[in-house]
Design a protein around this motif. Structure first.
Motif, short mmCIF file in Angstrom:
data_model
loop_
_atom_site.label_atom_id
_atom_site.label_comp_id
_atom_site.label_asym_id
_atom_site.label_seq_id
_atom_site.Cartn_x
_atom_site.Cartn_y
_atom_site.Cartn_z
N UNK A 43 8.18 10.41 20.68
CA UNK A 43 7.91 10.95 22.03
C UNK A 43 7.51 9.85 23.17
N UNK A 44 6.85 8.88 22.74
CA UNK A 44 6.72 8.02 23.70
C UNK A 44 7.87 7.10 23.90
N UNK A 45 8.76 6.80 23.03
CA UNK A 45 10.05 6.29 23.36
C UNK A 45 10.98 6.93 24.10
N UNK A 46 10.89 8.41 24.38
CA UNK A 46 11.77 9.16 25.08
C UNK A 46 11.15 9.71 26.16
N UNK A 47 9.78 9.45 26.68
CA UNK A 47 8.88 10.08 27.67
C UNK A 47 8.95 11.61 27.52
N UNK A 48 8.60 11.84 26.37
CA UNK A 48 8.77 13.72 26.02
C UNK A 48 7.30 14.09 25.76
N UNK A 49 7.15 15.24 25.99
CA UNK A 49 6.07 15.96 25.52
C UNK A 49 5.91 16.09 24.12
N UNK A 50 5.05 15.55 23.43
CA UNK A 50 5.15 15.58 21.72
C UNK A 50 5.23 16.90 21.31
N UNK A 51 4.64 17.84 21.60
CA UNK A 51 4.78 19.13 20.76
C UNK A 51 6.05 19.61 20.98
N UNK A 52 6.67 19.59 22.31
CA UNK A 52 7.91 20.23 22.68
C UNK A 52 8.94 19.36 21.72
N UNK A 53 8.99 18.15 21.89
CA UNK A 53 9.83 17.38 21.37
C UNK A 53 9.72 17.66 19.80
N UNK A 54 8.66 17.94 18.95
CA UNK A 54 8.76 18.28 17.70
C UNK A 54 9.48 19.49 17.42
N UNK A 55 9.10 20.56 18.20
CA UNK A 55 9.90 21.69 18.07
C UNK A 55 11.44 21.73 18.10
N UNK A 56 11.77 20.93 18.98
CA UNK A 56 13.39 20.49 18.98
C UNK A 56 13.64 19.62 17.76
N UNK A 57 13.08 18.92 17.46
CA UNK A 57 13.42 18.12 16.17
C UNK A 57 13.32 18.96 15.01
N UNK A 58 12.50 19.86 15.14
CA UNK A 58 12.35 20.95 13.89
C UNK A 58 13.64 21.54 13.90
N UNK A 59 13.99 22.14 15.00
CA UNK A 59 15.43 22.98 15.05
C UNK A 59 16.65 21.79 14.55
N UNK A 60 16.67 20.66 14.96
CA UNK A 60 17.69 19.78 14.73
C UNK A 60 17.67 19.61 13.10
N UNK A 61 16.61 19.38 12.50
CA UNK A 61 16.42 19.50 11.28
C UNK A 61 17.15 20.93 10.44
N UNK A 62 17.01 22.13 10.95
CA UNK A 62 17.39 23.36 10.64
C UNK A 62 19.06 23.22 10.73
N UNK A 63 19.58 22.20 11.77
CA UNK A 63 20.83 22.28 11.96
C UNK A 63 21.48 21.08 11.45
N UNK A 64 20.69 20.44 10.55
CA UNK A 64 21.29 19.35 9.57
C UNK A 64 21.53 18.03 10.17
N UNK A 65 21.04 17.94 11.31
CA UNK A 65 21.13 16.58 11.87
C UNK A 65 19.93 15.69 11.46
N UNK A 66 18.87 16.04 11.44
CA UNK A 66 17.72 15.40 11.10
C UNK A 66 16.93 15.79 9.92
N UNK A 67 16.18 15.25 9.00
CA UNK A 67 15.46 15.59 7.93
C UNK A 67 14.08 15.21 8.47
N UNK A 68 12.97 16.16 8.00
CA UNK A 68 11.62 16.03 8.41
C UNK A 68 10.87 15.88 7.03
N UNK A 69 9.79 14.92 7.28
CA UNK A 69 9.02 14.18 6.38
C UNK A 69 7.50 14.64 6.71
#
Length: 357
Positions: A49-75
């Motif tokens: 979030x700091x590196x992208x100047x984003x809201x942490x909670x909002x960005x987490x939720x997008x990353x979670x969706x990207x995980x469901x789309x197979x782009x990312x993996x959550x740990x």
């Protein structure tokens, strides 16, 4: 009517898999450069979030969706790594689609929100939504133009592959009309050391072709002029690659007539374009046709529609070659045509279908 043995498509599944939120979620990843920030080592969402100047909670939720789309993996600890599919969103990916996502989910996406304008009028929704046509928009927005050029460049390997085995025969000069950054022309000239090339596009476009033509520059002439005004003369073969689908039949016909005026009697015209086959369930091409309609007012065409368009501009279509099973061409067909006055002459030179690699 469904095909025997196939399940009927489920509307909710189709929409949820390809609805606007899917594309816009990928747009967030592409715009923020998430694929460039992640690799095999987990990185915490706070750091991202700091590196992208984003809201942490909002960005987490997008990353979670990207995980469901197979782009990312959550740990554990709300951290993420990049999966193989997500690497296509990297800036330096050899076969990436980052610029394609930026292109289609940026300003172009705004046109789709106004898509009923196109259905009711037959005119591009982009013009209605943004108050100017797409090429005017690119001229007024240099960064969008750079994204467009990079995205078009990413499709070039397919066009190059489609022409790789085309038999140019005794052709001395090939003219690439609307040839962009020169990569397609450079690939042709590199395979034919005795051939001269002419690259024609708008002045600002051909001026950027230097690096791509570095190995063949001594055999290449640059022409900075709109193909609506004139086309360079003296070619034996004229190439239009992924140009005509940008335009409706009237404007595509104008371009073809300019080529016909410039082309000698023995000349050949080569189109590299999609050939629609909707009866075969060609979803990608028919949706691409809608993209052309909504954004540019252009169209993809069936084989018979290509033949009619060419005929109206003074050409006769000789042959159409493609290999739907060849992934490297991605639906890029090669259409050969000759001037109509030459079409029935038995001594008119024309090529043979490309040989299998």
């Amino acid at each position: 009517m469904s095909t025997a043995g196939q399940e009927e498509p489920d509307l909710r599944s189709i929409y949820h898999a390809s609805g606007p939120w899917t594309g816009q979620t990928l747009y967030v990843a592409a715009h923020l450069g998430l694929a460039d920030l992640l690799d095999d080592d987990p990185r915490g969402i706070g750091d991202i979030a700091k590196a992208t100047a984003s809201d942490e909670d909002a960005l987490y939720r997008f990353c979670r969706a990207l995980t469901a789309l197979g782009m990312l993996a959550e740990h554990p600890g709300r951290s993420f790594t990049l999966r193989q599919a997500g690497r296509a969103l990297r800036r330096d990916a050899a076969d990436g689609f980052r610029d394609g996502v930026l292109l289609q989910s940026g300003a172009v996406f705004r046109a789709w929100a106004d898509v009923l304008h196109t259905v009711r009028t037959g005119r591009p929704a982009f013009d209605h939504a943004l108050g100017m046509d797409y090429f005017e928009f690119l001229a007024a927005n240099p960064e969008e133009a750079r994204v467009f050029n990079r995205a078009m460049g990413a499709t070039m390997p397919a066009a190059i592959a489609a022409l790789e085995h085309y038999a140019f025969g005794t052709c001395a000069t090939v003219v690439d009309v609307g040839g962009g950054d020169g990569r397609l022309l450079a690939s042709v000239l590199s395979r034919h050391p005795g051939m001269h090339g002419v690259l024609q596009d708008l002045p600002g476009t051909v001026s950027q072709a230097g690096e791509n033509l570095s190995g063949v520059a001594d055999r290449c002439t640059l022409v900075g002029e709109s193909f609506f005004d004139a086309v360079a003369t003296g070619g034996d073969v004229y190439i239009l690659s992924r140009v005509l689908h940008d335009w409706d039949d009237d404007n595509a016909g104008r371009i073809l007539r300019r080529v016909r005026e410039a082309m000698p009697a023995h000349g050949r015209l080569i189109l590299v374009e999609s050939v629609l086959r909707p009866a075969d369930g060609d979803l990608r091409s028919v949706l691409g046709d809608l993209l052309m309609l909504v954004v540019l007012g252009g169209r993809e065409r069936t084989e018979s529609e290509w033949a009619e368009l060419l005929e109206s501009a003074g050409f006769t279509m000789r042959q159409v070659w493609d290999d739907p099973g060849l992934a490297t061409t991605r639906g890029h067909s090669v259409i050969e045509a000759v001037a109509r006055a030459e079409a029935d002459r038995p001594d008119t030179a024309h090529s043979s279908p490309p040989k299998a690699a």
